[in-house]
Each structure stands twice: as C-alpha cells, then as structure tokens.
Design a protein around this motif. Structure first.
Motif, PDB file in Angstrom:
ATOM      1  N   GLU A  15       0.835  -1.203   0.000  1.00 36.61           N
ATOM      2  CA  GLU A  15       0.000   0.000   0.000  1.00 36.61           C
ATOM      3  C   GLU A  15       0.872   1.257   0.000  1.00 36.61           C
ATOM      4  N   ASP A  16       1.942   1.240   0.774  1.00 40.73           N
ATOM      5  CA  ASP A  16       2.861   2.384   0.823  1.00 40.73           C
ATOM      6  C   ASP A  16       3.657   2.549  -0.468  1.00 40.73           C
ATOM      7  N   THR A  17       4.165   1.442  -0.993  1.00 39.27           N
ATOM      8  CA  THR A  17       5.009   1.566  -2.186  1.00 39.27           C
ATOM      9  C   THR A  17       4.195   2.046  -3.390  1.00 39.27           C
ATOM     10  N   LYS A  18       2.926   1.708  -3.434  1.00 33.96           N
ATOM     11  CA  LYS A  18       2.086   2.203  -4.541  1.00 33.96           C
ATOM     12  C   LYS A  18       2.043   3.727  -4.556  1.00 33.96           C
ATOM     13  N   LYS A  19       2.106   4.345  -3.397  1.00 33.51           N
ATOM     14  CA  LYS A  19       2.037   5.812  -3.283  1.00 33.51           C
ATOM     15  C   LYS A  19       3.337   6.501  -3.723  1.00 33.51           C
ATOM     16  N   LEU A  20       4.423   5.739  -3.870  1.00 32.94           N
ATOM     17  CA  LEU A  20       5.717   6.333  -4.203  1.00 32.94           C
ATOM     18  C   LEU A  20       5.879   6.640  -5.692  1.00 32.94           C
ATOM     19  N   GLY A  21       4.987   6.115  -6.525  1.00 34.49           N
ATOM     20  CA  GLY A  21       5.058   6.417  -7.952  1.00 34.49           C
ATOM     21  C   GLY A  21       6.194   5.730  -8.693  1.00 34.49           C
TER      22      GLY A  21
END
Length: 177
Positions: free
Chosen positions: A54-60
C-alpha cells in the motif's frame, strides 16, 4: 561470517534470509513499479505484510539507480529501502547504475538515522548481473560511502546461496580499505 572494517564502520557478509535481519534498514532489490514481484522483493513484501505494498504504490515507482524508503511494518527492520538495479547488458553504464543503487540507498539510510543496513546482491537474480562483477561494484560503493559517512556503523550483505557468498567473500578479501 566474513567482515572488514572501513573507517569506524564494518562491512559484513552473511548467508541467509534478508527478511529475518535485525537491522535499521533492509534494502529491497525492486522493479521499477516497486511491486512485490518474485525473489528478494516478493519475500520482503510477504514478510512485511500488505501495508508495505500500500505504501510503495504511493511512491510512484522508482527509476534504475535510484532509491526510495518506506517503513518496515512486520519486518524486524524499521525501514525498507527500495532500489532498482540495472538489467545487465554488458555496458559500462551497468556498473554506474549498480553503484548508484548502493550509494542512493546509503544516503537514504543516513538521512533516516539508520545506523545499520542489510543489502541483498542487487541485480544478480532475474536482472542477470554476473555475481563476481556485482560483488566488486557493490563492495567498492559501500566502502567509498563508509569512508565519508561513519554514521552508518554496519553494512551487511545477506546472500542467499553458496555461489553468491563465495563471490562476495572473494571480492571482500581483495577490497582495499
């Protein structure tokens, strides 16, 4: 376990499972999307739990040679540093990009007060980087960083198989400090 002192820091080699490391940060050999994938990345995502994805998806995503950081969630490590190694082509650019993975990861560790970092052998799996060459590039990059940054007290290379360990062992033995 093999080790070598650089400045006031230590470079260590260990054989095992990077997801079990008790360290401030582990480094994920990621793909450009930072998605779970297979190999080291899949194991790290599985051990850390769904929140890591979920966090890595937000990193683009992340470009080759760059690094990004997230929390470690269910891992023993406080942080996961995600870096994208080069797909081996035999070009001199490969070594520059691989070196950048290590340098950028260590810069993030320093910036987040992570005094210990565990690395896998970046790009040596499905990305096809020859292990003997990767060992030399990675150990030289870490040594060069530690010479200038004693805030990182320990860098451990956690290697999965006997061949990887032997390649890093030979490269460490020949690494001038």
């Amino acid at each position: 376990m093999e080790k070598k002192e650089v400045n006031k820091s230590v470079i260590e080699l260990a054989q095992g499972d990077i997801t079990q490391e008790e360290t401030a940060a582990i480094v994920n050999a990621a793909n450009k999307e930072l998605s779970p994938g297979a190999g080291v990345s899949g194991a790290i995502h599985k051990a850390a739990g769904e929140q890591l994805w979920e966090d890595t998806k937000k990193l683009g995503g992340c470009e080759t040679g760059e690094a990004k950081i997230t929390w470690g969630y269910n891992l023993r490590a406080r942080y996961v540093i995600h870096t994208v190694g080069p797909v081996y082509s035999g070009s001199p650019e490969d070594a520059k990009l691989l070196r950048s993975c290590y340098m950028e990861s260590l810069k993030l560790a320093s910036g987040h007060d992570a005094q210990s970092v565990s690395f896998p052998a970046i790009s040596t799996g499905v990305f096809g980087y020859p292990i003997d060459e990767a060992a030399k590039v990675s150990l030289q990059a870490v040594r060069d960083y530690l010479r200038e940054h004693p805030e990182i007290q320990k860098v451990r290379f956690v290697l999965f198989g006997d061949n990887d360990y032997a390649a890093y062992q030979a490269a460490l033995k020949n690494l001038p400090v």
